[in-house]
Design a protein around this motif. Structure first.
Motif, PDB file in Angstrom:
ATOM      1  N   ASP A  23       0.984  -1.136  -0.114  1.00  0.00           N
ATOM      2  CA  ASP A  23      -0.090  -0.042  -0.050  1.00  0.00           C
ATOM      3  C   ASP A  23       1.030   1.243  -0.012  1.00  0.00           C
ATOM      4  O   ASP A  23       0.329   2.398   0.199  1.00  0.00           O
ATOM      5  CB  ASP A  23      -0.855   0.037   1.245  1.00  0.00           C
ATOM      6  N   GLY A  24       2.214   1.515  -0.211  1.00  0.00           N
ATOM      7  CA  GLY A  24       3.144   2.476  -0.358  1.00  0.00           C
ATOM      8  C   GLY A  24       3.572   2.778   1.104  1.00  0.00           C
ATOM      9  O   GLY A  24       4.448   3.559   1.035  1.00  0.00           O
ATOM     10  N   SER A  25       3.037   2.206   2.204  1.00  0.00           N
ATOM     11  CA  SER A  25       3.569   2.639   3.496  1.00  0.00           C
ATOM     12  C   SER A  25       5.044   1.880   3.869  1.00  0.00           C
ATOM     13  O   SER A  25       5.351   1.030   2.981  1.00  0.00           O
ATOM     14  CB  SER A  25       2.777   2.223   4.780  1.00  0.00           C
ATOM     15  N   THR A  26       5.659   2.143   4.673  1.00  0.00           N
ATOM     16  CA  THR A  26       6.985   1.466   4.992  1.00  0.00           C
ATOM     17  C   THR A  26       6.861   0.948   6.352  1.00  0.00           C
ATOM     18  O   THR A  26       6.075   1.639   7.448  1.00  0.00           O
ATOM     19  CB  THR A  26       8.039   2.528   5.140  1.00  0.00           C
ATOM     20  N   SER A  27       7.399  -0.086   6.663  1.00  0.00           N
ATOM     21  CA  SER A  27       7.513  -0.679   7.852  1.00  0.00           C
ATOM     22  C   SER A  27       9.147  -1.353   7.844  1.00  0.00           C
ATOM     23  O   SER A  27       9.712  -1.183   7.310  1.00  0.00           O
ATOM     24  CB  SER A  27       6.646  -1.818   8.239  1.00  0.00           C
ATOM     25  N   TRP A  28       9.423  -1.747   9.179  1.00  0.00           N
ATOM     26  CA  TRP A  28      10.659  -1.976   9.475  1.00  0.00           C
ATOM     27  C   TRP A  28      10.811  -3.632   9.811  1.00  0.00           C
ATOM     28  O   TRP A  28       9.917  -4.164  10.541  1.00  0.00           O
ATOM     29  CB  TRP A  28      11.510  -1.574  10.772  1.00  0.00           C
ATOM     30  N   ARG A  29      11.652  -4.371   9.321  1.00  0.00           N
ATOM     31  CA  ARG A  29      11.688  -5.849   9.394  1.00  0.00           C
ATOM     32  C   ARG A  29      13.210  -6.007   9.998  1.00  0.00           C
ATOM     33  O   ARG A  29      13.952  -5.592   9.510  1.00  0.00           O
ATOM     34  CB  ARG A  29      11.517  -6.555   8.062  1.00  0.00           C
ATOM     35  N   ARG A  30      13.319  -7.061  10.962  1.00  0.00           N
ATOM     36  CA  ARG A  30      14.470  -7.219  11.786  1.00  0.00           C
ATOM     37  C   ARG A  30      15.594  -7.930  10.587  1.00  0.00           C
ATOM     38  O   ARG A  30      15.054  -8.711   9.708  1.00  0.00           O
ATOM     39  CB  ARG A  30      14.150  -8.484  12.584  1.00  0.00           C
ATOM     40  N   SER A  31      16.494  -7.318  10.633  1.00  0.00           N
ATOM     41  CA  SER A  31      17.366  -7.797   9.391  1.00  0.00           C
ATOM     42  C   SER A  31      18.269  -9.110   9.877  1.00  0.00           C
ATOM     43  O   SER A  31      18.498  -9.347  11.135  1.00  0.00           O
ATOM     44  CB  SER A  31      18.677  -6.962   9.105  1.00  0.00           C
ATOM     45  N   PRO A  32      18.669  -9.947   8.993  1.00  0.00           N
ATOM     46  CA  PRO A  32      19.234 -11.255   9.438  1.00  0.00           C
ATOM     47  C   PRO A  32      20.692 -10.895   9.944  1.00  0.00           C
ATOM     48  O   PRO A  32      21.040 -10.095   9.607  1.00  0.00           O
ATOM     49  CB  PRO A  32      19.398 -12.001   8.173  1.00  0.00           C
ATOM     50  N   GLY A  33      21.180 -11.683  10.857  1.00  0.00           N
ATOM     51  CA  GLY A  33      22.332 -11.534  11.169  1.00  0.00           C
ATOM     52  C   GLY A  33      22.563 -11.785  12.756  1.00  0.00           C
ATOM     53  O   GLY A  33      21.788 -11.749  13.743  1.00  0.00           O
ATOM     54  N   GLY A  34      23.791 -12.228  13.189  1.00  0.00           N
ATOM     55  CA  GLY A  34      24.054 -12.686  14.332  1.00  0.00           C
ATOM     56  C   GLY A  34      24.112 -11.795  15.633  1.00  0.00           C
ATOM     57  O   GLY A  34      23.419 -11.972  16.681  1.00  0.00           O
TER      58      GLY A  34
END
Ligand code: ADQ
Length: 475
Positions: A23-34
């Motif tokens: 829908d054009g909005s932005t959200s934040w997703r946990r980045s992979p990584g130790g």
């Protein structure tokens, strides 16, 4: 001005990636990584904040909460991304700290941007930390932050961890700003390195470049009332239990079997997984495999090499060159040795999710880690964690930090192509009994020394050191 957080992590990048929703909005997703995995539980327990760049140039977004962590974005302009990040961090420090495999660039404009951006990170961290808080600064992009932070906030307990090697003084000495970098780091109470050798190199650099009394990982600062900084090794690790569990899942095992089927069920599957970086020895690995095909040690009907090369630093010149060299080499090997039915090297320039990575590890009989220099190399540990079946052989470069811990791998010097070929053949021919014995021992080591233990032991050492120093300064 003090903030609200008891534990502040400062790293070049935030632990989350911005995602565009349909829908054009932005959200934040946990980045992979130790690092995120290791610190998440502590951050949630302790009221933690994470200061870092959000990954796109321009004005930073407002601070926000994601995955239970306060995220505080630091802004970088387009020019700063070029000079501080691609320039000084990845064009100067990265090659200098990895044995000058390629020539580092020394440019005053890059250094000036590095200083300016480090100030900005220090400022942001100082604003978040509560009175007496712990601040943990991560990696080579932020080596000046400890000193800048201590100037603003002498009440803080400051730790620094270097994820990459620290070079011998004879190499470090090239850096025109070597004293400023040492002084920047010495703003910390505790400086952590991957290997004991890195901590020793740093201690020696303190003596040689800055004339400081430094012995057995303790550096005394007479100009600061005899304050002592500790330098020691804290080898980083992975979330062993999570990967072990993932690799046991039926869908992951089925995917591993499918990968082998899709390859035409060769007798041997070899695997390389790296960021496409000149430190990883990808060309050395390809050369050894090519020679084995040339001289008949390995036959294309019997063996396939999967090389996963994650896109990395694609605007830095040496990385553009490396990609060309790798692609030309893979093309030549496949052109010479491939058949309609059999492909010698499956080259994949992609990023994959956790499940697919685990399936690849499970599908591989031999894991090739041939780095020319590597702080730790988590891929080696991930391979071990995925092998619940106690099968598979790890071929490991002695120039990785992991080699200090994983003595039961087949150790190689990647510059010695004959030695590397011998190790590959030995891995392919190893009896299941010997492979099982080695894998069991490797799994014990990584299982006992996981990333949770790494984070806890660093933070405990920092707390202990801070307490001792406080007692000394009162006495
Ligand atoms: P890196 O140089 O990035 O890390 P490494 O330790 O191997 O090297 O970590 C790479 C990570 O990326 C691994 O977790 C791996 O699984 C993942 N990865 C690689 N290719 C991928 C792909 N195609 N898709 C998805 N994931 C992929 C730096 C230092 C190292 C040090 C770490 C941690 O250079 O020496 O071990 O930091 O301190």
């Amino acid at each position: 001005m003090a903030g609200d957080y008891d534990l502040v992590v400062v790293a070049n990048r935030l632990p989350v990636d911005r995602v565009e929703e349909p829908d054009g909005s932005t959200s934040w997703r946990r980045s992979p990584g130790g690092l995120v995995t290791a610190l998440e539980p502590v951050m949630q327990r302790e009221d933690g904040a994470w200061v870092g760049w959000a990954g796109t140039p321009g004005d930073p977004p407002e601070p926000f909460d994601a995955e239970g962590v306060r995220c505080v974005p630091v802004g970088l302009s387009e020019q700063e991304v070029e000079d501080y990040y691609e320039g000084f961090s990845n064009g100067t420090l990265w090659p200098l700290y990895h044995d000058v495999i390629v020539a580092p660039g020394y440019h005053r404009s890059w250094w000036e941007a590095y200083v300016r951006v480090n100030e900005r990170f220090a400022e942001a961290a100082a604003e978040q930390a509560t009175e007496g808080a712990t601040v943990w600064v991560q990696d080579y992009q932020l080596q000046l932050v400890p000193r800048m932070l201590r100037r603003r906030r002498p009440d803080l307990s400051i730790g620094f961890f270097n994820h990459i090697p620290f070079p011998p003084f004879e190499i470090f000495a090239q850096l025109p700003w070597r004293k400023a970098v040492i002084d920047g780091l010495l703003g910390a109470d505790l400086i952590g390195f991957q290997r004991a050798a890195d901590a020793n190199n740093f201690t020696r650099a303190c003596r040689r470049a800055s004339n400081l009394p430094a012995r057995s990982g303790r550096i005394r600062l007479d100009a600061e009332g005899g304050r002592e900084v500790r330098a020691a090794s804290f080898p980083i690790s992975i979330d062993f239990a999570a990967l072990d569990e993932l690799a046991e899942r039926e869908d992951v095992k089925a995917r591993a079997a499918e990968i082998r089927r899709d390859l035409g069920n060769p007798e041997h599957v070899l695997l390389g997984v790296d960021r496409l970086d000149y430190t990883k020895g990808i060309l050395h690995r390809l050369k050894a495999f090519e020679e084995l095909l040339d001289d008949g040690g390995v036959k294309v009907e019997e063996a396939s090499l999967i090389q996963v090369a994650t896109p990395s630093r694609e605007r830095v010149e040496q990385y553009v060159q490396l990609r060309q060299d790798v692609e030309v080499t893979v093309g030549r090997i496949n052109g010479t040795h491939g058949t309609i039915k059999n492909t010698a090297v499956h080259y994949l320039h992609h990023s994959y999710g956790r499940e697919e990575m685990a399936a690849l590890f499970l599908a591989a009989d031999v894991m090739l880690v041939t780095a020319l220099r590597d702080g730790m190399n988590l891929v080696a540990k991930e391979y071990v964690a995925s092998r619940h079946d106690e099968r598979g052989v790890l071929v490991l470069s002695e120039f990785t930090g992991a080699a200090d811990e994983l003595g039961q791998a087949l150790m190689i010097n990647p510059h010695d192509i004959d030695g590397l070929k011998d190790a590959i053949l030995r891995a392919l021919r190893m009896s299941p009994r010997e492979a099982g014995r080695r894998m069991r021992s490797l799994r014990r080591r990584v299982g006992d020394h996981d990333v949770q233990r790494w984070a806890a032991s660093f933070l405990q050492a920092l707390a202990d050191h801070h307490t001792t120093e406080a007692a000394v300064s009162v006495a």
